[in-house]
Write an enzyme that holds these catalytic residues in place. Structure first.
Site, PDB file in Angstrom:
ATOM      1  N   TYR A 150      -2.606   3.727   5.069  1.00  0.00           N
ATOM      2  CA  TYR A 150      -3.279   4.223   6.279  1.00  0.00           C
ATOM      3  C   TYR A 150      -4.242   3.162   6.833  1.00  0.00           C
ATOM      4  O   TYR A 150      -4.262   2.889   8.036  1.00  0.00           O
ATOM      5  CB  TYR A 150      -4.002   5.532   5.935  1.00  0.00           C
ATOM      6  CG  TYR A 150      -4.949   6.012   7.008  1.00  0.00           C
ATOM      7  CD1 TYR A 150      -4.476   6.666   8.138  1.00  0.00           C
ATOM      8  CD2 TYR A 150      -6.330   5.801   6.886  1.00  0.00           C
ATOM      9  CE1 TYR A 150      -5.353   7.092   9.132  1.00  0.00           C
ATOM     10  CE2 TYR A 150      -7.202   6.230   7.857  1.00  0.00           C
ATOM     11  CZ  TYR A 150      -6.712   6.871   8.983  1.00  0.00           C
ATOM     12  OH  TYR A 150      -7.590   7.284   9.961  1.00  0.00           O
ATOM     13  N   LYS A 153      -1.654   6.574  15.014  1.00  0.00           N
ATOM     14  CA  LYS A 153      -1.246   7.910  14.539  1.00  0.00           C
ATOM     15  C   LYS A 153      -0.112   8.490  15.383  1.00  0.00           C
ATOM     16  O   LYS A 153       0.681   9.291  14.893  1.00  0.00           O
ATOM     17  CB  LYS A 153      -2.463   8.852  14.529  1.00  0.00           C
ATOM     18  CG  LYS A 153      -3.507   8.418  13.498  1.00  0.00           C
ATOM     19  CD  LYS A 153      -4.828   9.159  13.625  1.00  0.00           C
ATOM     20  CE  LYS A 153      -5.822   8.598  12.602  1.00  0.00           C
ATOM     21  NZ  LYS A 153      -7.167   9.155  12.744  1.00  0.00           N
ATOM     22  N   SER A 173      -6.816   4.573  15.528  1.00  0.00           N
ATOM     23  CA  SER A 173      -6.127   5.874  15.529  1.00  0.00           C
ATOM     24  C   SER A 173      -4.958   5.964  16.500  1.00  0.00           C
ATOM     25  O   SER A 173      -4.206   6.934  16.450  1.00  0.00           O
ATOM     26  CB  SER A 173      -7.117   6.988  15.851  1.00  0.00           C
ATOM     27  OG  SER A 173      -7.926   7.229  14.734  1.00  0.00           O
ATOM     28  N   VAL A 232     -10.869   4.161  17.587  1.00  0.00           N
ATOM     29  CA  VAL A 232     -12.242   3.652  17.585  1.00  0.00           C
ATOM     30  C   VAL A 232     -12.321   2.149  17.853  1.00  0.00           C
ATOM     31  O   VAL A 232     -13.416   1.602  17.984  1.00  0.00           O
ATOM     32  CB  VAL A 232     -13.020   4.002  16.286  1.00  0.00           C
ATOM     33  CG1 VAL A 232     -13.291   5.497  16.189  1.00  0.00           C
ATOM     34  CG2 VAL A 232     -12.331   3.480  15.055  1.00  0.00           C
ATOM     35  N   TYR A 234      -9.503  14.188  19.998  1.00  0.00           N
ATOM     36  CA  TYR A 234     -10.377  14.921  19.065  1.00  0.00           C
ATOM     37  C   TYR A 234     -11.126  16.051  19.742  1.00  0.00           C
ATOM     38  O   TYR A 234     -10.567  16.748  20.563  1.00  0.00           O
ATOM     39  CB  TYR A 234     -11.352  13.950  18.353  1.00  0.00           C
ATOM     40  CG  TYR A 234     -10.625  12.750  17.861  1.00  0.00           C
ATOM     41  CD1 TYR A 234      -9.722  12.883  16.810  1.00  0.00           C
ATOM     42  CD2 TYR A 234     -10.757  11.525  18.472  1.00  0.00           C
ATOM     43  CE1 TYR A 234      -9.001  11.801  16.373  1.00  0.00           C
ATOM     44  CE2 TYR A 234     -10.042  10.430  18.035  1.00  0.00           C
ATOM     45  CZ  TYR A 234      -9.167  10.579  16.987  1.00  0.00           C
ATOM     46  OH  TYR A 234      -8.454   9.521  16.570  1.00  0.00           O
TER      47      TYR A 234
HETATM   48  O1  DON Z   1      -9.957   6.240   9.551  1.00  0.00           O
HETATM   49  C1  DON Z   1     -10.737   5.861  10.409  1.00  0.00           C
HETATM   50  O2  DON Z   1     -11.865   6.327  10.495  1.00  0.00           O
HETATM   51  C2  DON Z   1     -10.274   4.813  11.381  1.00  0.00           C
HETATM   52  N1  DON Z   1      -9.331   3.941  10.749  1.00  0.00           N
HETATM   53  C3  DON Z   1      -9.585   5.407  12.563  1.00  0.00           C
HETATM   54  C4  DON Z   1     -10.424   6.393  13.292  1.00  0.00           C
HETATM   55  C5  DON Z   1     -10.182   6.441  14.729  1.00  0.00           C
HETATM   56  O3  DON Z   1      -9.717   5.531  15.384  1.00  0.00           O
HETATM   57  C6  DON Z   1     -10.615   7.659  15.373  1.00  0.00           C
HETATM   58  N2  DON Z   1     -10.747   7.431  16.770  1.00  0.00           N
HETATM   59  N3  DON Z   1     -11.298   7.763  17.645  1.00  0.00           N
END
Ligand code: DON
Length: 306
Positions: free
Chosen positions: A191, A66, A63, A260, A242
């Site tokens: 994405y 983003k 993420s 993540v 978040y």
């Molecule tokens: O879409 C997802 O769930 C992951 N590619 C990215 C989520 C993420 O990194 C949220 N982070 N804390």
């Protein structure tokens, strides 16, 4: 400021937290990473870079991408009159990063660009603007980091696609409200690819330099207007971690964005950009040792945006 000495002290403080979190397993390919990793890097606004621990080992940006996709959309369209802010909000969600619940009540407009639904809208816009969102992202990140070897991790992208029902649901739901310009399969594929890019703490701290330099790149050219960089930093502070964004602002006091994969970037406007990495996550998806390290960094230096 003796950055190297501060980073050594921060790393010593954060080490006991390294094994406390859980490595993300909902994308199975992310589980391959050793939970023992810890690295931290600082890139100051003059281009000097300092690091400690595993700061040169690439990891999955997830993420954190983003922030860069939003910056690229803003750079390509200079946001004042771009419709991106009609399609995505800028309020904290207070819900998990992959939550569906607000979308129906709010007519398919995601709360902010850093939850998954909002990032899908940004990637959709980037796809319209560039014709190839994920390749544009890779080139942008190579350029901003100065590392021409950055690459996608195909195993992570495939694993995410295989387990991507939640993101597909978010995208289809938004499409039903007319909030996507491109076909759902293409948006989620780009994405997943952008999330799979591998970068080190060094790469990310350097690539995020424009956020500390009020929109200027390392070579002095302008990527974003100062007010656009300010807006990205503001949304990072309120939404970048978040449903833990309040706690993060309380503890760390900096604009930050987590992923993540265990990375977190943080910005001290006018001074430097930091990136910390340790794969063990808390229940809300933020690196446990990473948050402890940033907390200690701002305690030691007294630097925060407040
Ligand atoms: O879409 C997802 O769930 C992951 N590619 C990215 C989520 C993420 O990194 C949220 N982070 N804390």
């Amino acid at each position: 400021m003796d950055y190297q000495a501060v980073l050594e002290e921060v790393a010593a403080h954060a080490r006991p937290f390294v094994r406390q979190g859980r490595v993300a397993d909902y994308i199975p390919a992310l589980e391959r990473v050793s939970a023992d990793r810890f690295g931290i890097a600082v890139a100051d606004i003059h281009g000097d870079v300092y690091g400690v621990g595993d700061w040169e080992i690439p990891f999955s940006v997830q993420s954190i991408s983003k922030v860069f996709s939003l910056a690229l959309v803003m750079a390509q369209s200079h946001d004042g009159h771009d419709n991106i802010w009609q399609r995505v909000g800028r309020e904290p969600s207070g819900t998990p990063f992959n939550s569906l619940v607000q979308l129906e009540a709010e007519n398919g407009i995601p709360r902010n660009p850093f939850i998954n639904a909002g990032a899908l809208v940004v990637t959709d816009r980037l796809q319209t603007l560039t014709g190839d969102a994920s390749t544009s992202m890779l080139h942008f990140l190579r350029e901003e980091s100065g590392n021409p070897d950055l690459a996608f991790d195909q195993a992570v992208a495939d694993s995410e696609a295989e387990h991507g029902d939640r993101n597909a649901a978010l995208a289809h739901f938004m499409a039903s409200f007319g909030n996507l310009e491109n076909p759902v399969p293409s948006v989620i594929e780009h994405y997943f690819w952008q999330c799979s890019i591998e970068m080190s703490c060094r790469d990310l701290a350097v690539a995020g330099g424009f956020l500390a330099r009020h929109g200027l790149r390392a070579d002095g050219s302008r990527l974003l207007e100062a007010r656009e960089a300010k807006r990205i930093n503001a949304v990072m502070l309120t939404c970048g971690t978040y449903d833990a964004a309040g706690e993060f602002a309380y503890r760390v006091g900096l604009p930050a964005k987590s992923g993540v994969g265990g990375g977190i970037i943080a910005v001290i406007p006018g001074r430097c950009t930091l990136c910390v990495w340790s794969p063990g996550l808390d229940a809300r998806g933020n690196s446990v040792a990473g948050a402890a390290a940033l907390d200690h960094f701002t305690t030691l230096t007294g630097w925060s945006v407040f």
